[in-house]
Design a protein around this motif. Structure first.
Motif, mmCIF file in Angstrom:
data_model
loop_
_atom_site.group_PDB
_atom_site.id
_atom_site.type_symbol
_atom_site.label_atom_id
_atom_site.label_comp_id
_atom_site.label_asym_id
_atom_site.label_seq_id
_atom_site.Cartn_x
_atom_site.Cartn_y
_atom_site.Cartn_z
ATOM 1 N N VAL A 1 0.681 -1.572 -0.307
ATOM 2 C CA VAL A 1 -0.185 -0.090 0.205
ATOM 3 C C VAL A 1 1.104 1.315 0.439
ATOM 4 C CG1 VAL A 1 -1.668 -0.677 1.061
ATOM 5 C CG2 VAL A 1 -0.434 -0.156 2.790
ATOM 6 N N ASP A 2 0.558 2.431 -0.757
ATOM 7 C CA ASP A 2 1.756 3.558 -0.669
ATOM 8 C C ASP A 2 1.193 4.286 0.747
ATOM 9 O OD1 ASP A 2 -1.333 4.627 -0.464
ATOM 10 O OD2 ASP A 2 -1.451 5.075 -2.391
ATOM 11 N N LYS A 3 2.144 5.381 0.639
ATOM 12 C CA LYS A 3 1.983 6.286 2.574
ATOM 13 C C LYS A 3 0.848 6.724 2.704
ATOM 14 C CE LYS A 3 3.864 9.690 4.681
ATOM 15 N NZ LYS A 3 5.573 10.515 4.816
ATOM 16 N N GLU A 4 -0.158 6.959 1.316
ATOM 17 C CA GLU A 4 -1.433 7.533 2.152
ATOM 18 C C GLU A 4 -2.249 6.722 2.901
ATOM 19 O OE1 GLU A 4 -5.012 10.677 -0.278
ATOM 20 O OE2 GLU A 4 -2.487 10.127 -1.161
ATOM 21 N N THR A 5 -2.181 5.764 1.593
ATOM 22 C CA THR A 5 -3.277 4.172 2.060
ATOM 23 C C THR A 5 -2.687 3.421 3.614
ATOM 24 O OG1 THR A 5 -3.900 3.819 -0.094
ATOM 25 C CG2 THR A 5 -4.295 2.645 1.278
ATOM 26 N N ALA A 6 -1.342 4.064 3.702
ATOM 27 C CA ALA A 6 -1.061 3.619 5.072
ATOM 28 C C ALA A 6 -0.909 4.463 6.641
ATOM 29 C CB ALA A 6 0.475 2.661 4.857
ATOM 30 N N VAL A 7 -1.459 5.279 6.057
ATOM 31 C CA VAL A 7 -1.717 6.301 7.295
ATOM 32 C C VAL A 7 -2.880 6.725 7.487
ATOM 33 C CG1 VAL A 7 -1.641 8.617 7.635
ATOM 34 C CG2 VAL A 7 0.409 7.983 6.333
ATOM 35 N N GLN A 8 -4.121 6.076 6.267
ATOM 36 C CA GLN A 8 -4.974 6.161 6.697
ATOM 37 C C GLN A 8 -5.653 4.741 7.506
ATOM 38 O OE1 GLN A 8 -8.009 8.085 5.662
ATOM 39 N NE2 GLN A 8 -8.772 7.538 7.507
ATOM 40 N N LEU A 9 -4.976 3.553 6.832
ATOM 41 C CA LEU A 9 -5.562 2.697 7.731
ATOM 42 C C LEU A 9 -5.157 2.583 9.128
ATOM 43 C CD1 LEU A 9 -4.057 0.043 5.075
ATOM 44 C CD2 LEU A 9 -5.439 0.079 5.652
ATOM 45 N N LEU A 10 -3.848 2.907 9.385
ATOM 46 C CA LEU A 10 -3.547 3.164 11.189
ATOM 47 C C LEU A 10 -4.231 4.416 11.771
ATOM 48 C CD1 LEU A 10 -0.092 3.673 10.000
ATOM 49 C CD2 LEU A 10 -0.726 1.441 11.017
ATOM 50 N N LYS A 11 -5.249 4.906 11.020
ATOM 51 C CA LYS A 11 -5.745 5.718 12.005
ATOM 52 C C LYS A 11 -7.348 5.436 11.867
ATOM 53 C CE LYS A 11 -4.682 10.685 10.045
ATOM 54 N NZ LYS A 11 -4.662 11.457 8.919
ATOM 55 N N ASP A 12 -7.762 4.513 11.144
ATOM 56 C CA ASP A 12 -9.075 3.765 11.412
ATOM 57 C C ASP A 12 -8.731 2.808 12.368
ATOM 58 O OD1 ASP A 12 -10.025 5.197 8.976
ATOM 59 O OD2 ASP A 12 -9.562 3.846 7.858
ATOM 60 N N THR A 13 -7.241 2.311 12.426
ATOM 61 C CA THR A 13 -7.058 0.922 13.609
ATOM 62 C C THR A 13 -6.508 1.509 15.245
ATOM 63 O OG1 THR A 13 -5.276 0.684 12.786
ATOM 64 C CG2 THR A 13 -6.647 -0.509 11.738
ATOM 65 N N ASN A 14 -6.595 2.832 14.638
ATOM 66 C CA ASN A 14 -5.880 3.528 16.261
ATOM 67 C C ASN A 14 -4.608 3.276 15.920
ATOM 68 O OD1 ASN A 14 -5.557 4.756 18.287
ATOM 69 N ND2 ASN A 14 -6.801 2.624 19.624
ATOM 70 N N GLY A 15 -3.617 2.239 15.370
ATOM 71 C CA GLY A 15 -2.589 2.489 15.154
ATOM 72 C C GLY A 15 -1.384 1.238 15.019
ATOM 73 N N SER A 16 -2.666 0.263 15.016
ATOM 74 C CA SER A 16 -2.592 -1.153 14.586
ATOM 75 C C SER A 16 -2.163 -2.170 13.517
ATOM 76 C CB SER A 16 -3.910 -2.035 15.210
ATOM 77 O OG SER A 16 -3.959 -3.361 14.992
ATOM 78 N N VAL A 17 -0.771 -2.068 13.345
ATOM 79 C CA VAL A 17 -0.625 -2.228 12.160
ATOM 80 C C VAL A 17 -0.857 -3.980 11.629
ATOM 81 C CG1 VAL A 17 2.298 -3.074 11.326
ATOM 82 C CG2 VAL A 17 2.186 -1.066 12.396
ATOM 83 N N LYS A 18 -1.145 -4.652 12.362
ATOM 84 C CA LYS A 18 -1.356 -6.187 12.629
ATOM 85 C C LYS A 18 -3.039 -6.036 11.253
ATOM 86 C CE LYS A 18 -1.442 -9.212 15.514
ATOM 87 N NZ LYS A 18 -1.764 -9.800 16.813
ATOM 88 N N LEU A 19 -3.701 -5.637 12.630
ATOM 89 C CA LEU A 19 -5.349 -5.154 11.950
ATOM 90 C C LEU A 19 -5.266 -4.685 10.582
ATOM 91 C CD1 LEU A 19 -8.597 -5.267 12.304
ATOM 92 C CD2 LEU A 19 -8.297 -3.782 14.003
ATOM 93 N N SER A 20 -4.117 -3.021 10.393
ATOM 94 C CA SER A 20 -4.368 -2.778 9.294
ATOM 95 C C SER A 20 -3.977 -3.775 7.814
ATOM 96 C CB SER A 20 -3.774 -1.487 9.171
ATOM 97 O OG SER A 20 -3.232 -0.952 10.248
ATOM 98 N N LEU A 21 -2.900 -4.042 7.855
ATOM 99 C CA LEU A 21 -2.181 -5.124 7.313
ATOM 100 C C LEU A 21 -3.370 -6.073 6.382
ATOM 101 C CD1 LEU A 21 0.939 -6.327 8.538
ATOM 102 C CD2 LEU A 21 0.450 -5.423 6.331
ATOM 103 N N LEU A 22 -4.253 -6.549 8.442
ATOM 104 C CA LEU A 22 -5.299 -7.924 7.719
ATOM 105 C C LEU A 22 -6.669 -7.352 6.680
ATOM 106 C CD1 LEU A 22 -6.587 -10.771 8.389
ATOM 107 C CD2 LEU A 22 -7.914 -9.868 10.068
ATOM 108 N N ILE A 23 -6.466 -5.850 7.261
ATOM 109 C CA ILE A 23 -7.487 -5.391 6.038
ATOM 110 C C ILE A 23 -7.021 -4.847 4.870
ATOM 111 C CG2 ILE A 23 -8.548 -3.196 6.152
ATOM 112 C CD1 ILE A 23 -9.000 -2.491 8.643
ATOM 113 N N ALA A 24 -5.847 -4.818 4.980
ATOM 114 C CA ALA A 24 -5.143 -4.669 3.535
ATOM 115 C C ALA A 24 -5.427 -5.643 2.503
ATOM 116 C CB ALA A 24 -3.786 -3.741 3.846
ATOM 117 N N LEU A 25 -4.898 -6.334 2.796
ATOM 118 C CA LEU A 25 -4.982 -8.565 2.580
ATOM 119 C C LEU A 25 -6.113 -8.384 1.689
ATOM 120 C CD1 LEU A 25 -1.400 -9.220 4.677
ATOM 121 C CD2 LEU A 25 -1.469 -8.673 2.139
ATOM 122 N N SER A 26 -7.373 -8.136 2.781
ATOM 123 C CA SER A 26 -8.458 -9.073 2.903
ATOM 124 C C SER A 26 -9.474 -8.116 2.220
ATOM 125 C CB SER A 26 -8.906 -9.510 3.634
ATOM 126 O OG SER A 26 -9.464 -8.546 5.586
ATOM 127 N N GLY A 27 -9.309 -7.792 2.301
ATOM 128 C CA GLY A 27 -10.223 -6.447 2.192
ATOM 129 C C GLY A 27 -11.939 -6.185 2.823
#
Length: 308
Positions: A253-279
Motif C-alpha cells: 500500500v502507498d503511504k497515504e493509504t497506510a496512514v489512513q489504515l493506521l488511523k482507522d485501526t487506532n495504530g494497529s499494524v496487524k489489523l491494518s495489514l489484515l484489512i489491506a490484504l483481505s479487503g
C-alpha cells in the motif's frame, strides 16, 4: 576460558584470566583486542545452551497463552538486564507492561546505583514477588551469574514452592552451584578479562539469551509476521515510519493509504495489514483476529490469503 592453577578454590566467574593477566601494562590497542577476542565466548555459551533455551521458550509460551506472566529477577547487572529486556517488550510488541516484568533487588533506585547489601537477603525477593501477586500461572527467570546470589535463590525457591515455572540463568558449572529448577540454563563464558566483573562476558551472554527468549516467545504469540514486528507501539515518528514501511512491504500500500489504515485501526499494524490484504472492514477484521487468537498468519490462512 583460561584460568590460573591457583583458582581451584574459586567459582568460575572469579577465576583469573591469563590472557589479561598484565592488563594494566597493555596499550589501548592491545586491551581492545583482548576484549574483542574474549567476547567470542558469549556466542559460544549461548550456542551450547540451545536445548535449554528452546525448552524455556516453548514452556514460557504455554504459560503466557494461559494468562500467565513472565518475570525476571536478579541483582546488580543481572537485575538490570532483566529490567531492560522487560521494559523493551511494550514498545516492541505492544504488550501490557504487566505481561513481562523485571525485578531488581532494591527496586528502581538500583538501576542507577549499587545496592550490594540487598543481594544477601532472600526474604526480600519473596516479598517483591508477592507484591506483584506472583502465582503458579507465572514464570520466573532467576538471573545469577555466580549461581549463588541469596536474593535470587530466595525467589527461585519460592517460585518452586508454588509450582510456577522456574528457570535459572547462571554462568558457572554445576560443580560450582546446584540450581534445581525446571530449566537450568548455564551460559559458561569463563573467567572475565577483568577478574570477577560479570558485567562483561557473563552479562553479554545473558543479554543475548534474554533477547532470544523474549523475542521468540513473542513470535510464538503471533506478534511477528515474517520478520516484521507487527504489534509494535506506534508512539513516535520513527515508529510511524516503520509501521508505514511494514504496510508497504507486506501489503504493497502507498503511504497515504497506510496512514489512513493506521488511523482507522487506532495504530494497529496487524489489523491494518489484515484489512489491506483481505479487503475486510475494521469490525470484521477485528473479529477474525480475535477468532485467530491474534495471529495474523492464521487469520490470512483462514481466508486463503497467503502473503510473504
Amino acid at each position: 576460558m583460561i584460568n590460573s592453577v591457583n583458582d581451584n578454590y574459586r567459582i568460575l566467574t572469579e577465576h583469573i584470566n591469563l590472557t589479561s593477566i598484565d592488563l594494566d601494562t597493555k596499550s589501548t590497542n592491545e586491551i581492545v583486542k583482548i576484549f574483542s577476542e574474549a567476547d567470542k565466548e558469549p556466542q559460544k555459551a549461548v550456542e551450547n545452551s540451545i536445548p535449554e533455551i528452546v525448552k524455556a521458550i516453548d514452556l514460557i509460551t504455554l504459560r503466557l497463552q494461559d494468562n500467565g506472566r513472565l518475570f525476571y529477577i536478579g541483582t546488580g547487572t543481572s537485575g538490570r538486564l532483566g529490567v531492560l529486556d522487560a521494559s523493551e517488550c511494550p514498545p516492541t510488541f505492544c504488550t501490557n507492561p504487566d505481561l513481562v516484568q523485571g525485578i531488581i533487588a532494591g527496586g528502581i533506585p538500583s538501576l542507577t546505583r549499587s545496592s550490594e547489601s540487598l543481594e544477601d537477603i532472600s526474604e526480600i525477593a519473596i516479598s517483591d514477588l508477592k507484591d506483584r501477586n506472583f502465582s503458579n500461572r507465572d514464570v520466573l527467570i532467576g538471573i545469577t551469574a555466580s549461581g549463588r546470589t541469596p536474593y535470587v535463590f530466595g525467589a527461585l525457591n519460592y517460585s518452586k514452592s508454588i509450582n510456577a515455572l522456574t528457570i535459572s540463568i547462571s554462568s558457572v558449572p554445576e560443580t560450582d552451584s546446584t540450581l534445581d529448577n525446571d530449566i537450568d540454563i548455564r551460559l559458561i563464558t569463563g573467567p572475565e578479562v577483568l577478574a570477577g566483573s560479570t558485567r562483561l562476558k557473563a552479562g553479554t551472554a545473558t543479554k543475548m539469551a534474554l533477547n532470544i527468549i523474549s523475542t521468540s516467545v513473542m513470535i510464538k504469540l503471533g506478534k511477528v509476521y515474517g520478520n516484521r514486528m507487527i504489534d509494535l507501539s506506534v508512539s513516535n515518528d520513527k515508529l510511524i515510519d516503520r509501521a508505514i514501511g511494514i504496510l508497504f512491504d507486506i501489503a504493497s500500500v502507498d503511504k497515504e493509504t497506510a496512514v489512513q489504515l493506521l488511523k482507522d485501526t487506532n495504530g494497529s499494524v496487524k489489523l491494518s495489514l489484515l484489512i489491506a490484504l483481505s479487503g475486510m472492514d475494521v469490525i470484521d477484521a477485528k473479529q477474525l483476529l480475535n477468532d485467530s487468537k491474534g495471529n495474523l498468519r492464521t487469520a490470512l490462512t483462514t481466508l486463503n490469503v497467503i502473503k510473504l
